[in-house]
Design an enzyme around this catalytic site. Structure first.
Site, PDB file in Angstrom:
ATOM      1  N   HIS A  17      10.133  -8.229  -5.892  1.00  0.00           N
ATOM      2  CA  HIS A  17       8.748  -8.347  -5.453  1.00  0.00           C
ATOM      3  C   HIS A  17       8.384  -9.790  -5.106  1.00  0.00           C
ATOM      4  O   HIS A  17       7.235 -10.087  -4.800  1.00  0.00           O
ATOM      5  CB  HIS A  17       7.807  -7.803  -6.524  1.00  0.00           C
ATOM      6  CG  HIS A  17       7.941  -6.327  -6.712  1.00  0.00           C
ATOM      7  ND1 HIS A  17       8.844  -5.769  -7.584  1.00  0.00           N
ATOM      8  CD2 HIS A  17       7.319  -5.279  -6.106  1.00  0.00           C
ATOM      9  CE1 HIS A  17       8.751  -4.454  -7.532  1.00  0.00           C
ATOM     10  NE2 HIS A  17       7.842  -4.135  -6.641  1.00  0.00           N
TER      11      HIS A  17
ATOM     12  N   CYS B  21       0.843  -1.188   0.000  1.00  0.00           N
ATOM     13  CA  CYS B  21       0.000   0.000   0.000  1.00  0.00           C
ATOM     14  C   CYS B  21       0.882   1.244   0.000  1.00  0.00           C
ATOM     15  O   CYS B  21       1.974   1.243   0.570  1.00  0.00           O
ATOM     16  CB  CYS B  21      -0.903   0.021   1.230  1.00  0.00           C
ATOM     17  SG  CYS B  21      -2.001  -1.409   1.356  1.00  0.00           S
TER      18      CYS B  21
END
Length: 781
Positions: A721, A543
């Site tokens: 990631h 986020c």
């Protein structure tokens, strides 16, 4: 009676509940049942918060990404995950991030051979502990949301698995929700995926449509009347085969026993207006924030029986809607269309924070100008009531809204004459380096004395619990500035020592003091404001909290110099100064809607230019100015690219090119397709560019077969990631592929992005393998 509805709602929770539930599950600290229960609680709350709407989206909730949900809905799983043990959720997370829940097992390496990310079948059923190559990730149209790219081959076939969607629908119906299931449309789904064997994706449409038809039958059997099918591809330029695909798809689906609302957003229909208006669906949604001028012409094309849904509230920005202006425009349309007029936000509210009411530290004046997701739904309800009952029914609310709109327009906090004058003085000379790259490069080489295949990282190192605790205590006033500085300096020294021990060539300070690459700079620039809970999902559990660019931008003081100077004092190796570029600061902020984006970007460029020159004056010889979001701001239509790229490149050059020849300027871009804008990237004239290539297996470097990139490049070889650790052999293999396209003497070796979201126990072995790979490459050169 005008229908009011929503296209999608933020899924992360007002306090990022989904983020924390996911990360707990991935670490093995909670169970699958606990994760599923948290998902159910969030869905129930979000449906309750949308009460009062005539139709509420169902199926917009996701544990990672709605595009990945669609792949699993359609049974389109990559071959590399099909032999694994576990249930669908395990495989879902494997595709998303390379592995499922940790479960206490040892860290696995990846990408070293068969069975680890190359699409081969596994000889035997792999264990839960093993990692696979995660799916490629890229930006969702022109947003900062990332999706997992669907993978196709000529042999791909689809097998519907609607269990997840139907379970959510059953939950909603049991709670009395006026449910409108939301699906990603078949044509957009094919368009945003990749054919791994370079086959024709459109050839798969005939195999895909039966799955959609079957799904619509299942939804109808549960009493669903309206289904929203998202086809944002319609706001892009389409050639004849893709236009034909829309006709083929919706003519095949027109017999479905449900009403289809075809939703477009993020742009303008333009030449696709006739096509969209005449597809055999019951309704059409258009983004009236971006395409207001297209509404009246569209009315002349729309069949008399068809619903028109107008997105009259921005789903992409956080400013209050001028409700009186919207009513002035919409009321005549309501009289003309009657029940055929629907209103909604322009797109899913996924792209804005959840609830402005949580913000206790934002000053009252600025807060009065804003609306987050829940407040946007309040605006929608108010507009619906005004259209149904007349403006007199909401007269007080309209007056308060008008006062806030006026206050923002005339506020002295927004307008700074000195900044406007500085922008007016910008000329072409401000963006020119003293010498061309061919002359700069040897001067930089003589000063930096780097080996072939120099190694570096992109900037950040893990944001540990200790870093976050020190930042939290400092903000809360429990420790003073001196204690905070000592804590950050200790982390900077740790990062420097680890890099020295690893043998990296160009070091970074690790960015311990930075909460976010945009927020950190925005907090020190005049014209920005910040929230406590304004979180927006970027991908999965990641986020971001975009700052609010509300006024003219200026830099009161240096922002990074002391931290970089301290890091350089610890080592003889060069330390990169790390800055965020003006285009990324713009594209990753909630920006002003009262002036052109190019004007705001030039203001940012002047501020970052001052910081660049201050770093150089402090003796910093390598300065990286990240433009991770350059591609993200690219208009969806190629006809509009030229104007955007001209001012975006101009702004980068303004902030970067005031330095001496021997100062080496780097830039970084991540998780976007760059092949079609390489000329503009070259026009930035950065000495070194680093880009993501690990997930795409160096596919992003294909452009270099036809475009002679003039400067140096670092193709990312470590997918940060994913928790998987790349092997030395895999990195060597990727760099050899890169050397087939770019001369080896101009190649760098680096990860594909910053390392702040990873843990040290993952980072160190991965970087150790990266440095070893560089040494192997040097020995073989």
């Amino acid at each position: 009676m005008t229908t009011i509805h929503n296209l999608g709602f933020p899924r992360i929770g007002a306090r990022r509940e989904l983020k924390f539930a996911l990360e707990s599950y991935w670490k093995g600290e909670s169970t699958r049942d606990e994760l599923q229960a948290e998902g159910a609680r969030l869905r129930q709350r979000h449906w309750q918060e949308q009460a009062g709407l005539d139709l509420v989206p169902v199926g917009d909730f996701s544990f990672y990404d709605q595009v990945l949900d669609t792949s699993f809905l359609l049974g389109n799983l990559p071959q590399r995950v099909r032999g694994f043990q576990g249930d669908a959720l395990d495989n879902y997370f494997r595709v998303a991030r390379g592995r499922s829940a940790q479960g206490g097992q040892a860290q696995a390496s990846c990408c070293g051979g068969a069975g680890h990310g190359h699409g081969h079948d596994h000889a035997q059923a792999p264990s839960q502990a093993e990692g696979v190559k995660a799916g490629e990730m890229t930006k969702w149209f022109d947003t900062n949301y990332h999706y997992i790219v669907p993978e196709f081959t000529a042999d791909t076939r689809f097998a519907l698995d609607a269990s997840r969607l139907l379970a959510q629908l059953d939950e909603a119906l049991a709670q009395g929700v006026k449910a409108k299931p939301v699906l990603l449309g078949p044509v957009t789904y094919l368009a945003i995926g990749k054919a791994k064997d370079h086959s024709d994706r459109l050839a798969l449409l005939a195999h895909l449509l039966p799955a959609y038809a079957q799904l619509l039958e299942l939804l109808a059997a549960r009493g669903v009347q309206w289904v929203q099918i998202d086809e944002p591809l319609l706001v892009t330029e389409l050639d004849a085969p893709w236009q034909h695909a829309f006709n083929e798809a919706y003519h095949q689906l027109k017999t479905a026993p449900v009403k289809i609302l075809l939703a477009t957003y993020f742009g303008q229909l333009q030449e696709n207006a006739w096509l969209a208006a005449n597809l055999p669906v019951a309704g059409l949604h258009i983004d009236a924030i971006n395409d207001r001028e297209g509404v009246l012409p569209l009315l002349n094309l729309l069949p008399a029986h068809k619903v028109l849904s107008l997105g009259v509230i921005s789903g992409r920005n956080i400013w209050k809607t001028d409700l009186t202006a919207v009513l002035d425009w919409v009321e005549p349309l309501a009289q003309r269309l009657g029940q055929r007029l629907w209103i909604a936000p322009s797109c899913s509210l996924l792209h804005v924070p959840v609830d402005l009411a949580q913000e206790q530290r934002l000053d009252a004046e600025l807060q009065s100008w804003l609306a987050f997701a829940l407040q946007k739904l309040d605006e929608l309800r108010l507009l619906g009531r005004a259209l149904r009952e007349g403006r007199e029914a909401v007269q007080a609310e309209l007056a308060a809204n008008a006062a806030a709109i006026t206050a923002r327009r005339i506020s002295l906090r927004v307008h700074n004459p000195a900044v406007k004058a500085a922008v007016a003085r910008i000329d072409a000379a401000l963006g020119q380096r003293a010498s061309p790259y061919g002359e700069r490069a040897p001067r930089q080489a003589a000063w930096l004395r780097l080996p072939p295949f120099p190694t570096t990282t992109i900037g950040s190192f893990p944001q540990t619990a200790g870093i976050r605790q020190a930042r939290s205590e400092f903000k809360a006033g429990r420790i003073d500035a001196g204690a905070y500085q000592r804590a950050m300096r200790a982390e900077i020294e740790r990062s420097v020592r680890e890099q020295e021990q690893l043998g990296l060539d160009v070091l970074v300070h690790g960015e311990a003091e930075r909460n976010d690459m945009v927020e950190y700079f925005g907090e020190q620039l005049d014209g920005y404001a910040f929230t406590e809970f304004g979180w927006v999902q970027s991908y999965g559990s990641r986020c971001v909290k975009p700052p609010i660019l509300f006024g003219d931008i200026s830099r009161p003081r240096a922002m990074t110099v002391e931290w970089i100077r301290y890091a350089q004092s610890l080592t003889d190796r060069p330390i990169k100064g790390m800055l965020t570029g003006p285009v990324t600061l713009l594209n990753w902020s909630f920006v002003r809607d009262d002036q052109p984006r190019a004007v705001s970007c030039r203001q940012l460029a002047l501020a970052i230019r001052q910081e660049t020159l201050d770093l150089e004056a402090a003796g910093v010889g390598v300065i990286q100015i990240d433009e991770a979001a350059l591609r993200e701001g690219l208009p969806l239509r190629r006809a509009q690219w030229k104007a955007y790229l001209e001012w975006a490149v101009e702004c980068f050059r303004i902030c970067a090119n005031g330095v001496q020849d021997r100062t080496q300027i780097h830039t970084h871009m991540c998780y976007s397709e760059f092949n079609d804008i390489m000329a503009s990237i070259a026009g930035m004239d950065a000495d070194v560019i680093t880009i993501e290539t690990s997930r795409s297996d160096m596919e992003l470097l294909d452009a270099f077969e036809h475009f002679q990139y003039p400067n140096e490049i670092g193709p990312g070889v470590y997918d940060i990631h994913s928790p998987n650790i790349p092997s030395e052999a895999h990195i060597v293999q990727l760099m050899r592929k890169a050397a087939e396209r770019v001369p080896a003497q101009r190649l760098w070796v680096n990860p594909d992005c910053g390392l702040k979201t990873r843990q040290w126990q993952e980072v160190l072995p991965a970087l150790r393998n990266m440095v070893a790979a560089a040494k192997t490459l040097r020995a073989q050169a």
